[in-house]
Each structure stands twice: as C-alpha cells, then as structure tokens.
Design a protein around this motif. Structure first.
Motif, PDB file in Angstrom:
ATOM      1  N   ALA A 187     -50.823  -1.720  69.736  1.00  0.00           N
ATOM      2  CA  ALA A 187     -51.710  -2.252  70.768  1.00  0.00           C
ATOM      3  C   ALA A 187     -50.954  -3.235  71.676  1.00  0.00           C
ATOM      4  O   ALA A 187     -51.144  -3.251  72.900  1.00  0.00           O
ATOM      5  CB  ALA A 187     -52.910  -2.937  70.134  1.00  0.00           C
ATOM      6  N   GLY A 188     -50.071  -4.047  71.077  1.00  0.00           N
ATOM      7  CA  GLY A 188     -49.262  -4.968  71.861  1.00  0.00           C
ATOM      8  C   GLY A 188     -48.322  -4.237  72.800  1.00  0.00           C
ATOM      9  O   GLY A 188     -48.146  -4.629  73.960  1.00  0.00           O
ATOM     10  N   ALA A 246     -48.839  -1.286  74.032  1.00  0.00           N
ATOM     11  CA  ALA A 246     -49.671  -0.733  75.109  1.00  0.00           C
ATOM     12  C   ALA A 246     -49.975  -1.786  76.169  1.00  0.00           C
ATOM     13  O   ALA A 246     -49.942  -1.510  77.381  1.00  0.00           O
ATOM     14  CB  ALA A 246     -50.963  -0.169  74.527  1.00  0.00           C
ATOM     15  N   ALA A 247     -50.274  -3.028  75.718  1.00  0.00           N
ATOM     16  CA  ALA A 247     -50.554  -4.107  76.673  1.00  0.00           C
ATOM     17  C   ALA A 247     -49.323  -4.414  77.529  1.00  0.00           C
ATOM     18  O   ALA A 247     -49.424  -4.589  78.745  1.00  0.00           O
ATOM     19  CB  ALA A 247     -51.010  -5.361  75.924  1.00  0.00           C
ATOM     20  N   LEU A 248     -48.149  -4.459  76.889  1.00  0.00           N
ATOM     21  CA  LEU A 248     -46.920  -4.731  77.627  1.00  0.00           C
ATOM     22  C   LEU A 248     -46.595  -3.590  78.583  1.00  0.00           C
ATOM     23  O   LEU A 248     -46.086  -3.822  79.688  1.00  0.00           O
ATOM     24  CB  LEU A 248     -45.765  -4.957  76.654  1.00  0.00           C
ATOM     25  CG  LEU A 248     -45.856  -6.239  75.812  1.00  0.00           C
ATOM     26  CD1 LEU A 248     -44.768  -6.259  74.756  1.00  0.00           C
ATOM     27  CD2 LEU A 248     -45.749  -7.474  76.702  1.00  0.00           C
ATOM     28  N   THR A 249     -46.886  -2.349  78.179  1.00  0.00           N
ATOM     29  CA  THR A 249     -46.656  -1.210  79.062  1.00  0.00           C
ATOM     30  C   THR A 249     -47.519  -1.317  80.311  1.00  0.00           C
ATOM     31  O   THR A 249     -47.055  -1.053  81.434  1.00  0.00           O
ATOM     32  CB  THR A 249     -46.965   0.103  78.320  1.00  0.00           C
ATOM     33  OG1 THR A 249     -46.095   0.214  77.181  1.00  0.00           O
ATOM     34  CG2 THR A 249     -46.749   1.308  79.230  1.00  0.00           C
ATOM     35  N   MET A 250     -48.773  -1.719  80.144  1.00  0.00           N
ATOM     36  CA  MET A 250     -49.655  -1.888  81.298  1.00  0.00           C
ATOM     37  C   MET A 250     -49.111  -2.965  82.237  1.00  0.00           C
ATOM     38  O   MET A 250     -49.115  -2.805  83.462  1.00  0.00           O
ATOM     39  CB  MET A 250     -51.057  -2.260  80.834  1.00  0.00           C
ATOM     40  CG  MET A 250     -52.037  -2.448  81.974  1.00  0.00           C
ATOM     41  SD  MET A 250     -53.622  -3.130  81.438  1.00  0.00           S
ATOM     42  CE  MET A 250     -53.108  -4.759  80.894  1.00  0.00           C
ATOM     43  N   VAL A 251     -48.625  -4.060  81.657  1.00  0.00           N
ATOM     44  CA  VAL A 251     -48.079  -5.141  82.476  1.00  0.00           C
ATOM     45  C   VAL A 251     -46.873  -4.648  83.262  1.00  0.00           C
ATOM     46  O   VAL A 251     -46.730  -4.924  84.465  1.00  0.00           O
ATOM     47  CB  VAL A 251     -47.694  -6.340  81.595  1.00  0.00           C
ATOM     48  CG1 VAL A 251     -46.912  -7.375  82.403  1.00  0.00           C
ATOM     49  CG2 VAL A 251     -48.932  -6.986  80.998  1.00  0.00           C
ATOM     50  N   LEU A 267     -54.139  -9.055  85.373  1.00  0.00           N
ATOM     51  CA  LEU A 267     -53.546  -8.049  84.489  1.00  0.00           C
ATOM     52  C   LEU A 267     -52.273  -8.575  83.831  1.00  0.00           C
ATOM     53  O   LEU A 267     -51.968  -8.239  82.680  1.00  0.00           O
ATOM     54  CB  LEU A 267     -53.234  -6.781  85.285  1.00  0.00           C
ATOM     55  CG  LEU A 267     -54.447  -5.958  85.735  1.00  0.00           C
ATOM     56  CD1 LEU A 267     -53.998  -4.854  86.693  1.00  0.00           C
ATOM     57  CD2 LEU A 267     -55.171  -5.366  84.539  1.00  0.00           C
ATOM     58  N   TYR A 319     -52.050 -10.187  80.306  1.00  0.00           N
ATOM     59  CA  TYR A 319     -52.037  -9.382  79.089  1.00  0.00           C
ATOM     60  C   TYR A 319     -50.667  -9.416  78.399  1.00  0.00           C
ATOM     61  O   TYR A 319     -50.544  -8.976  77.247  1.00  0.00           O
ATOM     62  CB  TYR A 319     -52.442  -7.940  79.390  1.00  0.00           C
ATOM     63  CG  TYR A 319     -53.934  -7.752  79.498  1.00  0.00           C
ATOM     64  CD1 TYR A 319     -54.712  -7.462  78.386  1.00  0.00           C
ATOM     65  CD2 TYR A 319     -54.578  -7.900  80.730  1.00  0.00           C
ATOM     66  CE1 TYR A 319     -56.084  -7.309  78.489  1.00  0.00           C
ATOM     67  CE2 TYR A 319     -55.944  -7.746  80.841  1.00  0.00           C
ATOM     68  CZ  TYR A 319     -56.696  -7.454  79.725  1.00  0.00           C
ATOM     69  OH  TYR A 319     -58.051  -7.307  79.825  1.00  0.00           O
ATOM     70  N   LEU A 337     -51.033 -11.407  75.381  1.00  0.00           N
ATOM     71  CA  LEU A 337     -51.666 -10.629  74.312  1.00  0.00           C
ATOM     72  C   LEU A 337     -50.648  -9.729  73.630  1.00  0.00           C
ATOM     73  O   LEU A 337     -50.632  -9.622  72.396  1.00  0.00           O
ATOM     74  CB  LEU A 337     -52.809  -9.796  74.894  1.00  0.00           C
ATOM     75  CG  LEU A 337     -53.549  -8.883  73.915  1.00  0.00           C
ATOM     76  CD1 LEU A 337     -54.262  -9.712  72.852  1.00  0.00           C
ATOM     77  CD2 LEU A 337     -54.565  -8.011  74.659  1.00  0.00           C
ATOM     78  N   GLY A 338     -49.783  -9.102  74.427  1.00  0.00           N
ATOM     79  CA  GLY A 338     -48.757  -8.240  73.841  1.00  0.00           C
ATOM     80  C   GLY A 338     -47.821  -8.985  72.922  1.00  0.00           C
ATOM     81  O   GLY A 338     -47.475  -8.513  71.830  1.00  0.00           O
TER      82      GLY A 338
END
Length: 463
Positions: free
Chosen positions: A148-149, A151-156, A176, A179, A182-183
């Motif tokens: 999940a972390g 995924a959050a870093l990928t979005m960033v 955004l 996040y 969060l990652g």
C-alpha cells in the motif's frame, strides 16, 4: 499608492546575514555519510557474501537497493521538512530540485528492490515470479502495508511528472503530494518485521530508528509545531483587501508582535485563510511590502482554485501562517549595484527588496515586463521609490515577442537588448522573478552579457 502602504522611505529593519557558509558542505556531507553507513551495514550483514550464486545474488542486491531507497526516501522527507537552517542554506528552489532528483532515484531503487527480491526469492523457492509476489504480499508480516505504501509513493511520483503537473492545479498537486508521508509510514512495519538488515545488529537498529525518529521529529516540529506556534503567537487577521490591477489584489494583514517574526523582504509564506471550504490548502504568496511592527502585506493574482476567492476575503478573517521561507533576500547581495527584472506578479518580492535594500541614487534598476500599462502593479509605489531613492525604472510593455524571448515584441537579441537597457549589468547583482520559463530566458541573457552565475538570484514558487 494606498494610505495603508508603508512609506517607501521609512527605515527598514537591519538586514540579517545569511546562514553560515559551511552549512551547505556539512549538510551535503551528512547525507553522503548516511548512504555510506547504509552500505557498510549491508556489508557487515553479509551482503557481499550473499552475492555468491545468482538467486542469492539477486536477493542480496535487492536488500541493498531497498536500504539505499529507504535512506534516500528519508533524505527526501528532510529536504522538504522546512527545517530552518536547511531552508536558509539552500533555498526552496534548490531544495525542490534536489527533492525531485532524490525522490525519483529513491523510487527507481524501490522498484529495483521489489523486482530483485521477488525474482531472487522465486528462484530460491523454485516457483513462478507472480506466485512468489502473491506469497510475499499475503503471507509476510508487514508486506501488505508495504504494498500500500508503494502504491501511495507511485501515485506521488506519477503526479510529479511534468506532463501531470501541467494538468493539475497547484492545490490538487500539493494535496496528493502529502501521500508521500503515508507511503513512508506504511513502509516502516515491513522493515521492522521482515527486514533482516534493520534488526541484524544493534548498530543497524540504532541507525534506522534514529533516522526515522529524526525525520518524524523534523516533520512534526517544523511542518506542524512551528507554524502552529507562530499562528497562535501572532494572531494574524485580514485587515483590508485592496485592488491593485485587473485580477490583482493586495491583502493587508494585522497581528501581534510582527517585529519578532523573522521575515525579510523577498520571502514568502504559506497562507491559509479561514474563510470557508478549501481553507486547509496552503498557498505560497510573497510579502509585497517590508514587514512592519503590526502589519504585513501580500499581493495575489487570481489565477487558480485557491487565489480566486481572495478578493472576497472580509476584514477580521483569521489566517494560519507557515513560514517565512525563501532566500531571495538582501542577504544574497554581493555588489554595490543591482538590477531587478520582473514579469507580471513577479514584481511582488522585488518591490519589497527595492524598498529594503540600501543603494545610492542610480545604483538600482528595475526592468518590469507587462502586457500593458493597465497590468502594471504598484506603479505609484515604484515611481515614489524612483523619486525618493533614485531608482531607475524601465517598463517593458507589449504583447509577447518571439518564442523563447523575455522581451515584448519589437526588441532584437535578448542579451543585446539587456546590455542596452543596463550597459554595466555585468557588475550588478541581478534579481529575477516571474514565470519559470521566462526566468530561464532572462538568466540565459544575463549570462551572455557577462553576469557571473553567483550574482544571478531567483527563486521559484515564491508568490
């Protein structure tokens, strides 16, 4: 000039000196040492011996890339944690560039870590790569959180690509980007529970706990604690909103003990106006007048989701403040003569510098680029500075010239025109503020006229 504006010939507060010069080397050395420590801990944990055999070698390299990625991720967090001595040493524009480089490098190493570990484990267990990936995520402690972390870093990272940045409003991108915290937080449990290099020795455990604690402490202290303390201490509220030009408004703010706020001409704050929906989004606006004992002024062009309602702010609206930030200040001056080059609302920090900087009549020049006379901001104040302090002002008005030029239509070569406007500019400090691409063309022209790179001062995202 409005009656609320501070007199341009009033005495400015003494200019503070810049951060100690050796801070830059010390901070860079500390970052390099942290990476060497990580590699040394990997070697001590059997990393080199683990390279024997291709399956074990992939796993060992996966461990190393993961460790370096984690260390760079923490460095990335520290770069943008608003630590005062780091920010004063490098400035937000340089920190933002390094934050971007370190972030992409950390992300690529994280992808390498995931791939190498998965393939290495699959080869050791004699199963397919997809089967091993599923097993890692669903059966290893902390791996689901780590996924999940990731995924959050990928979005960033995806939203930080230039193509995506151009499509996103600043406010949406900034939200955004949070996040990333969060990652980082979601990645920690899998290091604690399954990371042999995290717990293989007391030295490794001490290092990683110290690194995580330092980053978390910096974020809490300087992104949350210090802004909250300054907001409560100074109790800023909106005093008045005054139109300056089409779509441009100045916001006058009143508060307590503002003479103790370490703000300089040319700096900016993150502002949050408690006026309704969207108040939680911070907006970076420069000071547009030298701070006084009980008032501040910022000037904003309505050009986005956050700046549109500025003209509707009512007196008494409470303000949350974070800052000050930025190195586009008098402390960077090195020469007796200065040239300020502004475009549009980029006049904001330069106008404050022209008020604060000491200079003799004729030793300061302002080149102000705007589409028309109607679009000029602070024209009366600038002419007052010209009359009182001998500032030389050149308005460069007209529609955009040829592509890649910083000048309006009708001018020739950029560097030649700059030399004609300021014949001795090679002996000046040059302060530049405007849109990013426009500033790049100004810097290129200034360098062609012989201005040394260390005498060209600019900072992005300052208004």
């Amino acid at each position: 000039m409005t009656g609320k504006a501070r007199s341009v010939d009033a005495a400015a507060r003494p200019v503070r000196t810049a951060a100690w010069p050796w801070w830059a080397d010390a901070i860079a050395s500390a970052a390099a040492v942290s990476l060497l420590v990580v590699v040394a801990l990997w070697v001590r944990g059997g990393g080199v011996q683990g390279l024997r055999g291709w399956a074990a070698g992939l796993t060992s390299l996966g461990r190393l890339t993961g460790l370096v990625a984690a260390d760079l991720l923490l460095i990335q967090v520290l770069l943008m944690a608003r630590v005062p001595w780091i920010e004063r040493t490098y400035g937000q524009d340089r920190l933002a560039r390094w934050h971007r480089v370190v972030g992409f490098t950390s992300f690529n190493l994280m992808l390498a870590h995931i791939l190498l570990i998965t393939v290495g484990y699959a080869a050791t267990d004699g199963v397919s790569v997809t089967g091993e990936a599923w097993s890692l995520v669903t059966t290893y402690p902390g791996m689901l959180l780590a996924a999940a972390g990731a995924a959050a870093l990928t979005m960033v990272v995806l939203t930080s690509l230039r193509a995506a940045r151009r499509r996103l409003r600043y406010e949406a991108w900034h939200l955004l980007h949070l996040y990333a915290y969060l990652g980082v937080g979601l990645a920690l449990p899998h290091q604690l529970w399954t990371g042999a290099d995290f717990t293989s020795s007391r030295a490794a455990t001490l290092y990683w706990w110290t690194a995580y604690a330092a980053c978390a402490g910096a974020v809490v202290a300087f992104r949350l604690g210090l802004p909250a303390w300054r907001t409560l201490r100074h109790r800023l509220t909106v005093d008045a909103v005054v139109p300056e030009a089409p779509g441009v408004h100045s916001i006058y703010l009143r508060g307590r003990h503002l003479d103790r706020l370490p703000a300089r001409a040319g700096q900016f704050f993150q502002w949050r106006f408690l006026s309704g929906p969207g108040w939680s989004r911070g907006h970076p606006y420069s000071l547009s007048a030298v701070p006084s004992e009980d008032t501040l002024r910022i000037t904003v062009r309505s050009r986005g989701e956050g700046s549109e309602p500025v003209s509707e702010l009512r007196p008494g609206t409470r303000v949350l403040v974070e800052g000050p930030y930025g190195r586009l200040t008098a402390a960077r001056r090195t020469a007796a003569r200065v040239t300020m080059i502004a475009s549009g609302i980029g006049i904001t920090p330069l106008r404050t510098l022209l008020e604060e900087l000491p200079y003799a009549p004729g030793d300061a020049t302002l080149l102000y680029r705007a589409r028309s006379a109607e679009d000029l901001v602070f024209r009366q104040e600038l002419e007052r500075l010209a009359a009182v302090r001998g500032l030389r002002v050149e308005y460069l008005l007209g529609p955009r010239g040829r592509a890649g030029s910083w000048l309006p239509a009708g001018f020739g070569d950029d560097a030649k025109a700059l030399r004609e406007l300021v014949p001795d500019i090679a002996q000046h400090d040059v302060f530049v503020c405007g849109p990013d691409e426009w500033m790049q063309t100004v810097v290129r022209a200034a360098r062609q006229t012989g201005v040394p790179a260390q005498r060209i001062h600019l900072e992005r995202f300052t208004w």
